[in-house]
Design an enzyme around this catalytic site. Structure first.
Site, PDB file in Angstrom:
ATOM      1  N   SER A 151      28.231 -47.858 -11.102  1.00  0.00           N
ATOM      2  CA  SER A 151      27.947 -46.629 -11.852  1.00  0.00           C
ATOM      3  C   SER A 151      29.187 -45.804 -12.191  1.00  0.00           C
ATOM      4  O   SER A 151      29.071 -44.802 -12.913  1.00  0.00           O
ATOM      5  CB  SER A 151      26.953 -45.756 -11.083  1.00  0.00           C
ATOM      6  OG  SER A 151      25.647 -46.281 -11.193  1.00  0.00           O
TER       7      SER A 151
ATOM      8  N   LYS B 282      29.801 -44.925 -15.769  1.00  0.00           N
ATOM      9  CA  LYS B 282      29.231 -43.756 -16.439  1.00  0.00           C
ATOM     10  C   LYS B 282      30.282 -42.703 -16.791  1.00  0.00           C
ATOM     11  O   LYS B 282      30.013 -41.803 -17.599  1.00  0.00           O
ATOM     12  CB  LYS B 282      28.125 -43.146 -15.575  1.00  0.00           C
ATOM     13  CG  LYS B 282      26.927 -44.090 -15.409  1.00  0.00           C
ATOM     14  CD  LYS B 282      25.849 -43.503 -14.508  1.00  0.00           C
ATOM     15  CE  LYS B 282      24.602 -44.394 -14.503  1.00  0.00           C
ATOM     16  NZ  LYS B 282      24.567 -45.354 -13.424  1.00  0.00           N
TER      17      LYS B 282
ATOM     18  N   SER C  90      22.702 -40.047 -11.694  1.00  0.00           N
ATOM     19  CA  SER C  90      23.192 -41.394 -12.012  1.00  0.00           C
ATOM     20  C   SER C  90      22.126 -42.207 -12.741  1.00  0.00           C
ATOM     21  O   SER C  90      21.991 -43.416 -12.538  1.00  0.00           O
ATOM     22  CB  SER C  90      23.643 -42.132 -10.747  1.00  0.00           C
ATOM     23  OG  SER C  90      24.537 -43.174 -11.057  1.00  0.00           O
TER      24      SER C  90
END
Length: 385
Positions: A66, A69, A126
């Site tokens: 993640s 991102k 997230s």
């Protein structure tokens, strides 16, 4: 992208590459011994100068999970700044966004969600679904958005990264390195400071009657930490990019591949504390403060103000501040026109007369070409010189 982002990326590239080597080769400086960090790879960066204070396997190719991102957020903030996207603009939630697995914001298919809500869902929760909705809203499809991600990575100097999606879900051709992630995180904090302050320190976010906490534990235990992002997949392990601001000095830590949620927080905290305790921060020059005024030939003015586009805060091992000296060394002869952001020389920093670091010095203003007479006079002077 905006010209200011281009100048910022160029400045970042010129600073990040040589600093680790420059520090290691300075025989007269006793460098602090870094802590033992239990992780696959890590980097600790001094944001004010781009110095790498310590690193382990910073160029090893790893799965970003993640942490991907951060690039999705960078492109989202860029789109808002360019006014191709609005904070309150509603974006449709596609079947693909709704079905995306992993962590979720829990947006509903065939509804519309304001961009700012999606930003919070992406950063705090997230949410993979939020990322896909943003990607489709910006580029039409996640596949097209991935192309934008790779183009932006190249512009920023992320030479060892490749993105296949907006979320960080596993893909054999989706990878990066700790060094590249430090470049990306530093660019996001530097280029979008207001957005960074607003969203990345949020400790929780509620959407669709579901409250989810920020997974960055350091936000809850260290008041100097104000971001940045966690990541996890089975292959990537537990990852954390964290940043802390103490006494106007910012450090950035990238820790990849730890064994647990607790470990990524404790190992990151260890690096940040070591960096603040082992080094002093010395601001050599402030943003847009002239370092020198080198000669310009054939210009509407015969000098140009030169300096840095952000504060230059150098990290020095404790006890060396009074031994530091800096010197501006002009580059090639400057002939108008000169563009703001153009490199015009180097600032060479030494400790006890030994080289410590070098920094590119940039033009802080434009200098137009002189009229015919001014150019002719300078041509004669140059001929004699």
């Amino acid at each position: 992208m905006l010209s200011s982002l281009h100048r910022s990326a160029s400045f970042c590239l010129l600073l990040l590459a040589p600093l680790g080597a420059a520090l290691a080769q300075t025989a007269s400086v006793q460098m602090p011994v870094p802590p033992t960090v239990v992780a696959k790879s890590w980097v600790l960066l001094e944001m004010g100068s781009g110095q790498t204070l310590t690193a382990e396997k910073p160029d090893e190719r790893l799965e970003p999970a993640s942490l991907t991102k951060l690039m999705t957020a960078y492109l989202t903030f860029s789109a808002i700044r360019q006014k191709t996207l609005g904070l309150q603009q509603p974006l449709p939630v596609s079947q693909k966004a709704w079905k995306t697995g992993g962590s979720k914001m829990f947006i509903k298919v065939d509804t519309q969600v304001p961009v700012e809500e999606l930003i919070k869902g992406m950063i705090v929760q997230s949410g993979n679904d939020a990322c896909v909705a943003l990607a489709e809203g910006i580029a039409g499809s996640e596949e097209s958005f991935a192309q934008l991600m790779n183009r932006e990575a190249q512009r920023l100097g992320m030479k060892a990264s490749n993105f296949r999606n907006s979320t960080g879900l596993p893909d054999p051709n989706h990878y990066t390195t700790a060094r590249d992630l430090s470049i990306l995180a530093a660019a996001l904090i530097r280029d979008f400071p207001e957005e960074y302050r607003k969203y990345y320190s949020m400790k929780e976010f509620r959407y669709n009657n579901i409250t989810q906490p920020n997974r960055n534990r350091l936000l809850f235990i260290d008041p100097s930490v104000d971001g940045v992002k966690t990541g996890y997949t089975a292959a990537a392990g537990y990852c954390l990019i964290s940043s802390a601001l103490r006494d106007k000095r910012r450090l950035l830590s990238v820790v990849l591949g730890t064994a647990s949620d607790g470990a990524r927080a404790s190992e990151s905290q260890k690096l940040l504390n070591w960096g603040f305790l082992s080094f002093d921060g010395m601001t050599l020059y402030g943003k847009d403060q002239p370092v020198a005024t080198p000669r310009v030939w054939k210009g509407a003015q015969n000098q140009v103000k030169a300096g840095f586009v952000s504060d230059l805060t150098l990290a020095l091992p404790k006890g060396y501040a009074d031994k530091l000296k800096s010197e501006f060394v002009a580059g090639a002869r400057l002939v108008a026109p000169i563009q703001a952001g153009q490199e015009v020389g180097m600032l060479k920093v030494s400790i006890d007369g030994k080289p410590y670091a070098e920094y590119p010095v940039l033009a802080l203003e434009n200098v137009a070409t002189a009229g015919f007479l001014g150019r002719a006079i300078d041509s004669v002077k140059l001929w004699f010189n």
